[in-house]
Design a protein around this motif. Sequence first.
Motif, PDB file in Angstrom:
ATOM      1  N   UNK A  27       0.824  -1.198   0.000  1.00 19.91           N
ATOM      2  CA  UNK A  27       0.000   0.000   0.000  1.00 19.91           C
ATOM      3  C   UNK A  27       0.868   1.261   0.000  1.00 19.91           C
ATOM      4  N   UNK A  28       1.985   1.225   0.762  1.00 17.95           N
ATOM      5  CA  UNK A  28       2.846   2.399   0.806  1.00 17.95           C
ATOM      6  C   UNK A  28       3.449   2.694  -0.556  1.00 17.95           C
ATOM      7  N   UNK A  29       3.798   1.653  -1.310  1.00 16.29           N
ATOM      8  CA  UNK A  29       4.325   1.874  -2.656  1.00 16.29           C
ATOM      9  C   UNK A  29       3.281   2.504  -3.557  1.00 16.29           C
ATOM     10  N   UNK A  30       2.027   2.065  -3.392  1.00 21.87           N
ATOM     11  CA  UNK A  30       0.962   2.612  -4.231  1.00 21.87           C
ATOM     12  C   UNK A  30       0.670   4.063  -3.860  1.00 21.87           C
ATOM     13  N   UNK A  31       0.696   4.381  -2.561  1.00 23.37           N
ATOM     14  CA  UNK A  31       0.314   5.698  -2.092  1.00 23.37           C
ATOM     15  C   UNK A  31       1.434   6.723  -2.210  1.00 23.37           C
ATOM     16  N   UNK A  32       2.655   6.277  -2.410  1.00 20.12           N
ATOM     17  CA  UNK A  32       3.749   7.230  -2.555  1.00 20.12           C
ATOM     18  C   UNK A  32       3.563   8.077  -3.810  1.00 20.12           C
ATOM     19  N   UNK A  33       3.924   9.341  -3.700  1.00 17.96           N
ATOM     20  CA  UNK A  33       3.866  10.211  -4.875  1.00 17.96           C
ATOM     21  C   UNK A  33       4.989   9.875  -5.839  1.00 17.96           C
ATOM     22  N   UNK A  34       4.820  10.336  -7.066  1.00 18.08           N
ATOM     23  CA  UNK A  34       5.866  10.078  -8.058  1.00 18.08           C
ATOM     24  C   UNK A  34       7.184  10.699  -7.616  1.00 18.08           C
ATOM     25  N   UNK A  35       7.143  11.889  -7.052  1.00 15.13           N
ATOM     26  CA  UNK A  35       8.369  12.569  -6.637  1.00 15.13           C
ATOM     27  C   UNK A  35       9.098  11.761  -5.559  1.00 15.13           C
ATOM     28  N   UNK A  36       8.346  11.190  -4.584  1.00 15.09           N
ATOM     29  CA  UNK A  36       8.991  10.398  -3.530  1.00 15.09           C
ATOM     30  C   UNK A  36       9.572   9.109  -4.094  1.00 15.09           C
ATOM     31  N   UNK A  37       8.843   8.459  -4.983  1.00 15.59           N
ATOM     32  CA  UNK A  37       9.357   7.240  -5.604  1.00 15.59           C
ATOM     33  C   UNK A  37      10.620   7.531  -6.407  1.00 15.59           C
ATOM     34  N   UNK A  38      10.633   8.669  -7.107  1.00 13.05           N
ATOM     35  CA  UNK A  38      11.812   9.043  -7.884  1.00 13.05           C
ATOM     36  C   UNK A  38      13.019   9.264  -6.975  1.00 13.05           C
ATOM     37  N   UNK A  39      12.799   9.971  -5.854  1.00 14.38           N
ATOM     38  CA  UNK A  39      13.889  10.203  -4.915  1.00 14.38           C
ATOM     39  C   UNK A  39      14.376   8.894  -4.296  1.00 14.38           C
ATOM     40  N   UNK A  40      13.438   8.013  -3.920  1.00 13.94           N
ATOM     41  CA  UNK A  40      13.819   6.725  -3.333  1.00 13.94           C
ATOM     42  C   UNK A  40      14.655   5.901  -4.306  1.00 13.94           C
ATOM     43  N   UNK A  41      14.258   5.938  -5.567  1.00 16.39           N
ATOM     44  CA  UNK A  41      14.992   5.175  -6.576  1.00 16.39           C
ATOM     45  C   UNK A  41      16.426   5.678  -6.723  1.00 16.39           C
ATOM     46  N   UNK A  42      16.606   6.998  -6.764  1.00 18.83           N
ATOM     47  CA  UNK A  42      17.945   7.554  -6.930  1.00 18.83           C
ATOM     48  C   UNK A  42      18.791   7.378  -5.672  1.00 18.83           C
ATOM     49  N   UNK A  43      18.172   7.520  -4.499  1.00 13.88           N
ATOM     50  CA  UNK A  43      18.916   7.332  -3.250  1.00 13.88           C
ATOM     51  C   UNK A  43      19.381   5.885  -3.124  1.00 13.88           C
ATOM     52  N   UNK A  44      18.562   4.940  -3.594  1.00 12.22           N
ATOM     53  CA  UNK A  44      18.932   3.524  -3.512  1.00 12.22           C
ATOM     54  C   UNK A  44      20.185   3.202  -4.314  1.00 12.22           C
TER      55      UNK A  44
END
Length: 388
Positions: A265-282
């Motif tokens: 659910x958290x993956x679905x509810x995350x905004x695109x901007x947060x997912x983008x940041x998480x991807x780059x930080x990873x």
Amino acid sequence: MNLDPPILSSHATLERLDPLSAAAARRVTRGAALLALSVPVVVTAVRPQEVAQPVWLVVSFVALIVAVGILLRRSHPNRPVWSSPSAQVFQVLVTIMLIASAVSTLGANLMIRDDWGPIVAGILLVAITPYRPAREIALWTVVHSLTCAVVGMVHAPYASGDFPPLTYAVVGSAAVAVLGFTAAAYARSLNQSTQLWQIRAWQAASAAARDNREALARSVQQDRVSLLNREVVPYLQRMAAAGTVTEDDRDEARRLSAGIRTLLVSDVEKSWAQLMLDELVARHPHLNIRARADDPDNLGGHAVLERRTVLRALAAISLERLAATEIDVHLSAPEGRLRVVWSVATPRPMTDARRALRSMTELIRGVTQRSQVHESAGRLVIEFDYGY
């Protein structure tokens, strides 16, 4: 996500289409501004006897200095892109300079071809090539040429040669016409070639997105399967081997269920901007980075591709060039515009950080309506608005 390619526009400017090329041309702009100021000074110093009306000479110099000031100010990297109202003021000042310089030498200038006004006007038209549309440059070239032609005909009775007034009109307007139309043609050619390149790039990007969409979906599904293999399958295997279900097993099952549900659910509810940041930080697991996006309305997810690309590029360059330890992004939509406030904490000195982000801030300046870079509480803050 909008993957429609851009369309050819006669209102395009190089600064909008290719901000980094416009930034590279600023040295030429400053050189042209210096040349525009130097020509009348040298001409006046060499032929002071031709100044019949000193007051009008002062007026022409004042108009020229203000016009050059507008040119340098509106082309500065820390200022928004050149808007139409200030561009019209600039051209009006050039017209005033042409008329005032001609009046200052009326009756004393025997060689109309030596007037410095048309040459300076042509230089200024060349200087604004990266910042104004080709059609606007051509239109004002016509206006300035006609002004110079009228000035030439007014000067004709005082000239040293016995030629028809039309001849002086042509001679007086030749310099500004040649330089102005050359600038307009160059701007049109450069802008159209850049736009055609962008159209081909967008078409290639759209095709690549369609080709990779299924592969991306399979990758996400594989991640979910891996999660189940890691958490659920070992638990089921233990249950099968034990043959009985204890209360602890039930508690573990509830814990696994809640944990998996929360993760999905958290993956679905995350905004695109947060997912983008998480991807780059990873991609930088060895660094301790905190990246947070404040985008409750998921404006980043609804933004067109070029705006999302700018946000991703800004995140990548913040991590790779600034070694950012904290990134905070706030997206809002005041009056229908997309506003971005990007705050970065970095161990690097602010002067070095600004220098490292210079190319990025130049790009942002060219593609947004308003942008500024400043420091706040030891952080480098970049603010910009879309909406033009």
